[in-house]
Scaffold this motif. Structure first.
Motif, PDB file in Angstrom:
ATOM      1  N   UNK A   1     -66.877 -64.955  78.234  1.00 43.10           N
ATOM      2  CA  UNK A   1     -67.455 -66.287  78.414  1.00 43.10           C
ATOM      3  C   UNK A   1     -67.529 -67.044  77.082  1.00 43.10           C
ATOM      4  N   UNK A   2     -67.919 -66.327  76.024  1.00 40.39           N
ATOM      5  CA  UNK A   2     -68.143 -66.994  74.738  1.00 40.39           C
ATOM      6  C   UNK A   2     -66.901 -67.111  73.857  1.00 40.39           C
TER       7      UNK A   2
ATOM      8  N   UNK B   1     -69.919 -61.197  78.443  1.00 42.30           N
ATOM      9  CA  UNK B   1     -70.376 -62.188  77.468  1.00 42.30           C
ATOM     10  C   UNK B   1     -69.231 -62.543  76.513  1.00 42.30           C
TER      11      UNK B   1
ATOM     12  N   UNK C   1     -72.024 -70.606  76.336  1.00 46.54           N
ATOM     13  CA  UNK C   1     -72.210 -69.802  77.548  1.00 46.54           C
ATOM     14  C   UNK C   1     -71.687 -70.512  78.801  1.00 46.54           C
TER      15      UNK C   1
ATOM     16  N   UNK D   1     -66.937 -64.871  85.906  1.00 47.45           N
ATOM     17  CA  UNK D   1     -67.654 -64.559  84.662  1.00 47.45           C
ATOM     18  C   UNK D   1     -67.857 -63.053  84.584  1.00 47.45           C
TER      19      UNK D   1
ATOM     20  N   UNK E   1     -76.869 -65.375  76.107  1.00 50.93           N
ATOM     21  CA  UNK E   1     -75.982 -65.770  77.200  1.00 50.93           C
ATOM     22  C   UNK E   1     -76.181 -64.894  78.433  1.00 50.93           C
ATOM     23  N   UNK E   2     -76.352 -65.550  79.585  1.00 52.75           N
ATOM     24  CA  UNK E   2     -76.484 -64.845  80.860  1.00 52.75           C
ATOM     25  C   UNK E   2     -75.211 -65.040  81.667  1.00 52.75           C
ATOM     26  N   UNK E   3     -74.770 -63.997  82.355  1.00 52.19           N
ATOM     27  CA  UNK E   3     -73.579 -64.135  83.183  1.00 52.19           C
ATOM     28  C   UNK E   3     -73.914 -64.776  84.531  1.00 52.19           C
TER      29      UNK E   3
ATOM     30  N   UNK F   1     -78.281 -60.949  73.076  1.00 50.01           N
ATOM     31  CA  UNK F   1     -77.534 -62.196  73.212  1.00 50.01           C
ATOM     32  C   UNK F   1     -78.150 -63.037  74.322  1.00 50.01           C
TER      33      UNK F   1
ATOM     34  N   UNK G   1     -70.662 -72.060  84.574  1.00 48.02           N
ATOM     35  CA  UNK G   1     -71.801 -71.522  85.336  1.00 48.02           C
ATOM     36  C   UNK G   1     -72.546 -72.660  86.010  1.00 48.02           C
TER      37      UNK G   1
END
Lengths: 160, 160
Positions: B15-16, B12, B94, B9, A158-160, A156, B24
């Motif tokens: 967040x999503x 994932x 994200x 956060x 998406x980065x945290x 995925x 972010x």
């Protein structure tokens, strides 16, 4: 198509008021890109291009981004089939942002499976004064595709 | 309105896929913002917010950006009168980009005087194969206002 198409940035008047294409890349060599659906005007995603991605986008007429999480050129749709045909390419006043108006084959642009990446909204102004108002609401009720079927076990982005 | 509205956060999926607002900010403390006209869908500008600008935008229901060139909070329209009323606030998958759908009082958003900052286009794909095709075309024929009258001798925000 090579870097000769980029003009040197010589004056504010040239950058803002002339026909010279003189894009500005940031300290990481990237320029932000806003991508909207040509028909609906909906913002589908916001990404980045480096010089090579920008040149390939212009040459192919299809959106090629630079993936900051994967650190590779990213010809959008090569994995998912959801290619973005560029119907119009615009640049902003100081030439540090690109706007692509695209026709999305397949109708979706978001790796989570929604049509647009911007599938949630937040109340603002008077509507934000309730204590319960700091939660997001979904603006799309159904996913267009199942990301597991399309991307399989790919990481995925998406980065945290 | 304070930073309590920003959730940590944690995953994932959160967040999503959740209702948590967990934006972010990048290493400079900024989040990019895409601003479109609520009626026409046209992209008016792309800017940035820091935490304080984001909180003020939510509280006021009017766009407040962070100016990278002037290094100050920038309540859009305070000088020009061209305030952006936020009709809808969206966040992406994200949560590292904001989309504002705004009603622009006065009809223009660009410091050069045009309606949109994106007033020039570049040919792509087959249309880019001509040798003359690496020049920009203007998509707006007239300025909505005279920047000298509105901004006077204020420094131009465009950086080379």
């Amino acid at each position: 198509m090579n870097e000769d198409i980029f003009k040197a940035r010589e004056s504010i008047e040239q950058v803002e008021e002339s026909h010279d294409f003189a894009p500005k890349f940031d300290e990481k060599g990237l320029i932000p890109v806003v991508t909207t659906d040509y028909e609906s005007g909906e913002v589908l995603m916001q990404g980045y291009m480096n010089k090579e991605a920008l040149l390939q986008t212009i040459e192919l007429g299809e959106a090629v981004y630079y993936s900051r999480s994967r650190k590779v050129l990213w010809h959008k749709g090569k994995t998912s089939g959801l290619v973005q045909k560029v119907k119009e390419f615009r640049i902003d006043d100081d030439q540090d942002c690109v706007w692509l108006r695209v026709d999305v084959q397949g109708g979706a642009s978001c790796h989570v499976g929604y049509r647009s990446c911007f599938y949630r909204s937040l109340p603002v102004g008077d509507a934000a004064k309730d204590s319960s108002s700091s939660n997001l609401s979904f603006t799309e009720s159904e996913k267009v595709f199942d990301p597991k079927e399309v991307y399989g076990d790919a990481p995925n982005p998406t980065l945290l």
